[in-house]
Design a protein around this motif. Sequence first.
Motif, PDB file in Angstrom:
ATOM      1  N   UNK A 127       4.513   4.169  -6.001  1.00 36.81           N
ATOM      2  CA  UNK A 127       5.288   5.333  -6.436  1.00 36.81           C
ATOM      3  C   UNK A 127       6.485   4.918  -7.301  1.00 36.81           C
ATOM      4  N   UNK A 128       7.114   3.812  -6.953  1.00 36.74           N
ATOM      5  CA  UNK A 128       8.299   3.341  -7.683  1.00 36.74           C
ATOM      6  C   UNK A 128       7.943   2.502  -8.912  1.00 36.74           C
ATOM      7  N   UNK A 129       6.659   2.312  -9.167  1.00 31.51           N
ATOM      8  CA  UNK A 129       6.242   1.606 -10.374  1.00 31.51           C
ATOM      9  C   UNK A 129       6.212   0.094 -10.261  1.00 31.51           C
ATOM     10  N   UNK A 130       6.147  -0.431  -9.046  1.00 35.37           N
ATOM     11  CA  UNK A 130       6.075  -1.871  -8.846  1.00 35.37           C
ATOM     12  C   UNK A 130       4.628  -2.345  -8.801  1.00 35.37           C
ATOM     13  N   UNK A 131       3.740  -1.465  -8.297  1.00 35.40           N
ATOM     14  CA  UNK A 131       2.320  -1.776  -8.195  1.00 35.40           C
ATOM     15  C   UNK A 131       1.524  -0.725  -8.960  1.00 35.40           C
ATOM     16  N   UNK A 132       0.308  -1.125  -9.345  1.00 35.48           N
ATOM     17  CA  UNK A 132      -0.625  -0.202  -9.997  1.00 35.48           C
ATOM     18  C   UNK A 132      -1.948  -0.289  -9.254  1.00 35.48           C
ATOM     19  N   UNK A 133      -2.471   0.870  -8.868  1.00 30.27           N
ATOM     20  CA  UNK A 133      -3.746   0.901  -8.176  1.00 30.27           C
ATOM     21  C   UNK A 133      -4.878   0.865  -9.196  1.00 30.27           C
ATOM     22  N   UNK A 134      -5.809  -0.048  -8.968  1.00 34.21           N
ATOM     23  CA  UNK A 134      -6.976  -0.194  -9.837  1.00 34.21           C
ATOM     24  C   UNK A 134      -8.215  -0.178  -8.954  1.00 34.21           C
ATOM     25  N   UNK A 135      -8.761   1.016  -8.734  1.00 37.05           N
ATOM     26  CA  UNK A 135      -9.890   1.154  -7.814  1.00 37.05           C
ATOM     27  C   UNK A 135      -9.423   0.930  -6.389  1.00 37.05           C
ATOM     28  N   UNK A 136      -9.995  -0.101  -5.739  1.00 36.79           N
ATOM     29  CA  UNK A 136      -9.565  -0.418  -4.368  1.00 36.79           C
ATOM     30  C   UNK A 136      -8.529  -1.540  -4.349  1.00 36.79           C
ATOM     31  N   UNK A 137      -8.180  -2.072  -5.518  1.00 37.57           N
ATOM     32  CA  UNK A 137      -7.226  -3.178  -5.621  1.00 37.57           C
ATOM     33  C   UNK A 137      -5.900  -2.702  -6.204  1.00 37.57           C
ATOM     34  N   UNK A 138      -4.880  -3.517  -5.982  1.00 29.40           N
ATOM     35  CA  UNK A 138      -3.556  -3.262  -6.539  1.00 29.40           C
ATOM     36  C   UNK A 138      -3.166  -4.457  -7.393  1.00 29.40           C
ATOM     37  N   UNK A 139      -2.380  -4.179  -8.429  1.00 29.89           N
ATOM     38  CA  UNK A 139      -1.859  -5.275  -9.249  1.00 29.89           C
ATOM     39  C   UNK A 139      -0.366  -5.051  -9.477  1.00 29.89           C
TER      40      UNK A 139
END
Length: 164
Positions: A127-139
């Motif tokens: 939500x705060x823009x530190x992670x990005x969800x890509x399918x079932x993974x996060x980056x």
Amino acid sequence: MILNIFSFILSSFLIFLLLHIFIWRIIKGYRGVLLILFVSIISYTLTLIIFSSFIKIQIPDSWISVPIYYCLIMFYCHLYVGILKSVSIRILEELSESSDQTMSLSEIENLYPTKEMISTRVSLLEEKGWLKEEGINYSCQNKAIFTVKINLFLQKIFRLTNTG
């Protein structure tokens, strides 16, 4: 003169504490560090106005007092965030409030399910823009990568291996 400066700093901090407690008791919603900063600025300004009517405070005096005052505010913010966000302190609190001041690991895990705690934190980071969800993974986003590099550098300097 130094006594006046320290009296001013302590008075500013006491006014800050009183305002902080009063405001936190009456408002709902966001009560984070930015609001603490706003309250600290109001407290300092209010104290400056009050003190300048009784004691002649010169501009250099206020420039000396600002760093000391905000050092106190930083210590206070550290305490506040520690109380607000520390899982360790919450676990200790639960232990001390239990009937015989003891709990098993499974009882603690029931109060603080690991999966729920992690998913809540990951959602907040996204939500705060530190992670990005890509399918079932996060980056990690760029600001997260930058922060991690700084953290790893500081861990090497201080020879810390078991953090978080």
